[in-house]
Design a protein around this motif. Structure first.
Motif, short mmCIF file in Angstrom:
data_model
loop_
_atom_site.label_atom_id
_atom_site.label_comp_id
_atom_site.label_asym_id
_atom_site.label_seq_id
_atom_site.Cartn_x
_atom_site.Cartn_y
_atom_site.Cartn_z
N CYS A 390 0.77 -1.13 -0.02
CA CYS A 390 0.02 -0.13 0.10
C CYS A 390 0.77 1.36 0.12
O CYS A 390 0.62 2.40 -0.69
CB CYS A 390 -0.99 -0.14 1.27
SG CYS A 390 -2.41 1.19 1.11
N VAL A 391 1.97 1.17 0.95
CA VAL A 391 2.73 2.46 0.66
C VAL A 391 3.57 2.66 -0.44
O VAL A 391 3.68 3.68 -0.96
CB VAL A 391 3.88 2.21 1.84
CG1 VAL A 391 5.01 3.29 1.76
CG2 VAL A 391 3.08 2.15 3.42
N LEU A 392 4.16 1.40 -1.09
CA LEU A 392 4.77 1.46 -2.45
C LEU A 392 3.79 1.80 -3.57
O LEU A 392 4.21 2.56 -4.42
CB LEU A 392 5.31 0.22 -2.63
CG LEU A 392 6.71 -0.19 -2.06
CD1 LEU A 392 7.02 -1.50 -2.44
CD2 LEU A 392 7.73 0.94 -2.40
N GLY A 393 2.81 1.50 -3.51
CA GLY A 393 1.68 1.68 -4.51
C GLY A 393 0.90 2.82 -4.54
O GLY A 393 0.41 3.68 -5.72
N ILE A 421 -2.58 10.18 -1.03
CA ILE A 421 -1.80 9.97 0.19
C ILE A 421 -2.70 9.60 1.40
O ILE A 421 -2.47 8.33 2.20
CB ILE A 421 -0.87 10.96 0.56
CG1 ILE A 421 0.12 11.48 -0.48
CG2 ILE A 421 -0.12 10.96 2.02
CD1 ILE A 421 1.03 12.55 -0.23
N ALA A 422 -3.66 10.09 1.57
CA ALA A 422 -4.76 9.91 2.89
C ALA A 422 -5.41 8.67 2.50
O ALA A 422 -5.39 7.99 3.67
CB ALA A 422 -5.46 11.08 2.78
N VAL A 423 -5.65 8.28 1.45
CA VAL A 423 -6.46 6.91 1.15
C VAL A 423 -5.42 5.85 1.28
O VAL A 423 -5.76 4.92 2.12
CB VAL A 423 -7.03 7.02 -0.40
CG1 VAL A 423 -7.35 5.55 -0.59
CG2 VAL A 423 -8.20 7.89 -0.56
N GLY A 424 -4.31 6.23 0.75
CA GLY A 424 -3.14 4.83 0.94
C GLY A 424 -2.81 4.60 2.45
O GLY A 424 -2.77 3.55 3.02
N ILE A 425 -2.91 5.92 3.19
CA ILE A 425 -2.58 5.80 4.75
C ILE A 425 -3.57 4.97 5.26
O ILE A 425 -3.75 4.27 6.24
CB ILE A 425 -2.29 7.09 5.26
CG1 ILE A 425 -0.93 7.55 4.63
CG2 ILE A 425 -2.02 6.85 7.09
CD1 ILE A 425 -0.71 9.07 5.25
N ILE A 426 -4.99 5.62 5.27
CA ILE A 426 -6.09 4.77 5.81
C ILE A 426 -6.27 3.46 5.41
O ILE A 426 -6.45 2.63 6.27
CB ILE A 426 -7.38 5.54 5.30
CG1 ILE A 426 -7.55 7.01 5.70
CG2 ILE A 426 -8.69 4.72 5.89
CD1 ILE A 426 -8.53 7.97 5.53
N PHE A 427 -6.03 3.08 4.09
CA PHE A 427 -6.17 1.84 3.73
C PHE A 427 -5.03 0.81 4.22
O PHE A 427 -5.33 -0.43 4.77
CB PHE A 427 -6.07 1.62 2.20
CG PHE A 427 -7.23 1.83 1.26
CD1 PHE A 427 -8.46 2.03 2.17
CD2 PHE A 427 -7.20 1.65 -0.05
CE1 PHE A 427 -9.80 2.29 1.24
CE2 PHE A 427 -8.66 1.69 -0.63
CZ PHE A 427 -9.67 2.26 0.06
N GLY A 428 -3.82 1.49 4.38
CA GLY A 428 -2.75 0.76 4.99
C GLY A 428 -2.92 0.56 6.49
O GLY A 428 -2.75 -0.80 6.97
#
Length: 442
Positions: A390-393, A421-428
């Motif tokens: 999730c961080v990489l993608g 960025i926010a979506v990636g952090i929340i998903f992660g």
């Protein structure tokens, strides 16, 4: 495959030759961008489609067929967006380099994800990318060992029927008082020490091509079996799951699309670069369609009996056994190829770029120990996808794009980057939490 690495540095006639980075394309070794569209398309499939697809049917079972289908196409769109952010960011950084022949001409070039991180954020950027790459590549190999151990245990040391859950499959019988999965993982250990001791892995690259051939062959076999079963027997299936299973499925989906480290070198070697975005889009959504069809048909065929490794549902016939053994063999030989980026990071940072065999052996030992204590293949895919992938993608591509373009982008563009960025952090965070709950709940 999820990634490939081989670095060969040197000089010829007093001039530096191009370095093959941690994500050098598997097919095509030309140092100039000569790849046609068909070759780039094939490379994209090899880079993206990996062993993670075998866990998709189980994800459909947990999250529901409708939720999983929508999740796969949504993640395909998000990851495609992240890949294109990397391409646009690299192009802009290259435009800022002094022109050839100028007095300030620089020889550096953004070949890899790590190079882009360094160009955008300096040493912190490169260190961050390297750290996540180490985690993700190691996790891929842990997943390989889990797959090998569970598959061999199912094939040779289980008499359970397909209606029995995976827990009973792997603990019902033991070898000299030891779980079969544990025996098979430790049996791989000495051979992996030898394979991972090889400093140059170029001659192992054809085995990765073999891995992809077996991968697609096994998927075809599963789909044929699915069609036969669906034609004779209908299983009740659910369309939706819970919030926790949504994040679980999201993690698996991101894992299956983890080929983002290959995008920059593939775009760099393509002859007709303006067509790369369209080609990448077609590739991503073609793969998404294949993933959705594979997961849905397998779930329809087996319903609630769908196991975390779908090949375990194929029974005990000769053809099924050969397919599963082939997958184990190709993952076994892919292990050292996938670990090479990890070794390069450690050797460059702690051993001045020199070869260190004991470090490699220690890393293989740690990975083997972790694989012993993770019971389910798909649970682990979800954990890796939700965290490192999730961080990489999502997070890094949007972050680097924002840093490079922040002085010239519109307010809408800035909001889009910050939103990703926010979506990636929340998903992660959410996906990692729910994946850990699944793992420790068994």
């Amino acid at each position: 495959m999820e990634g490939f690495n081989q670095r060969e540095a040197g000089k010829r006639n007093g001039k530096p030759i191009k370095t093959c980075r941690e994500d050098t394309p598997l097919l095509g070794n030309n140092s100039t961008p000569l790849s046609c569209q068909s070759k780039t398309f094939a490379n994209l499939f090899i880079a993206i489609v990996g062993a993670g697809v075998l866990g998709l049917p189980y994800t459909f079972k947990k999250a529901g067929w409708f939720t999983s289908t929508v999740t796969i196409f949504s993640i395909a769109g998000l990851v495609y967006h992240g890949m294109m952010l990397l391409v646009h960011t690299r192009r802009r950084l290259q435009e800022r380099l002094p022109p050839p022949g100028s007095t300030n001409e620089r020889t550096d070039h953004v070949f890899s994800f790590g190079d882009l991180g360094f160009a955008a954020c300096g040493n912190i950027g490169r260190a961050s990318v390297d750290t996540v790459i180490v985690i993700s590549q190691s996790a891929f190999c842990i997943g390989y060992l889990i797959f090998i151990g569970n598959t061999l245990a199912h094939l040779f040391y289980s008499t359970a029927s397909l209606s029995v859950v995976a827990t009973d499959l792997f603990v019902s019988r033991k070898i000299f008082g030891i779980r079969p999965k544990t025996v098979y993982i430790w049996a791989c250990f000495p051979f992996q020490l030898g394979l991972n001791s090889i400093p140059t892995l170029t001659h192992l690259a054809p085995l990765s091509i073999f891995a992809d051939i077996v991968q697609f062959g096994s998927m075809g076999m599963v789909l044929v079996q699915d069609a036969v079963i669906i034609n004779h027997e209908a299983h009740s299936v659910k369309a939706f799951g819970s919030v926790s299973t949504f994040f679980y499925g999201m993690g698996v989906a991101i894992y299956t699309f983890e080929g983002i480290g290959m995008v920059l070198p593939l775009e760099d070697e393509m002859k007709d670069k303006p067509k790369f975005p369209k080609l990448l889009c077609v590739s991503m959504f073609s793969i998404a369609f294949v993933y959705a069809a594979f997961g849905l048909l397998s779930y329809l065929a087996f319903g609630e009996n769908t196991q975390d490794i779908i090949t375990s549902n194929m029974g005990k016939g000769l053809l099924s056994t050969l397919v599963q053994l082939g997958l184990c063999i190709n993952l076994f030989f892919t292990f050292p190829l996938m670990m090479n980026p990890v070794y390069e990071v450690f050797e460059s940072r702690f051993f001045n770029g020199g070869y260190c065999m004991w470090m490699r052996w220690l890393v293989v030992l740690v990975i083997s120990l972790v694989a012993l204590y993770v019971p389910y293949f798909t649970d682990f895919l979800s954990l890796v996808g939700s965290s490192a992938c999730c961080v990489l993608g999502l997070v890094f591509p949007a972050l680097f794009h924002y840093i490079v373009f922040k002085d010239e982008m519109s307010q809408r563009g800035a909001i889009m980057d910050l939103a990703v960025i926010a979506v990636g952090i929340i998903f992660g965070i959410s996906g990692t939490w729910y994946s850990l709950k699944e793992i420790f709940a068994v």
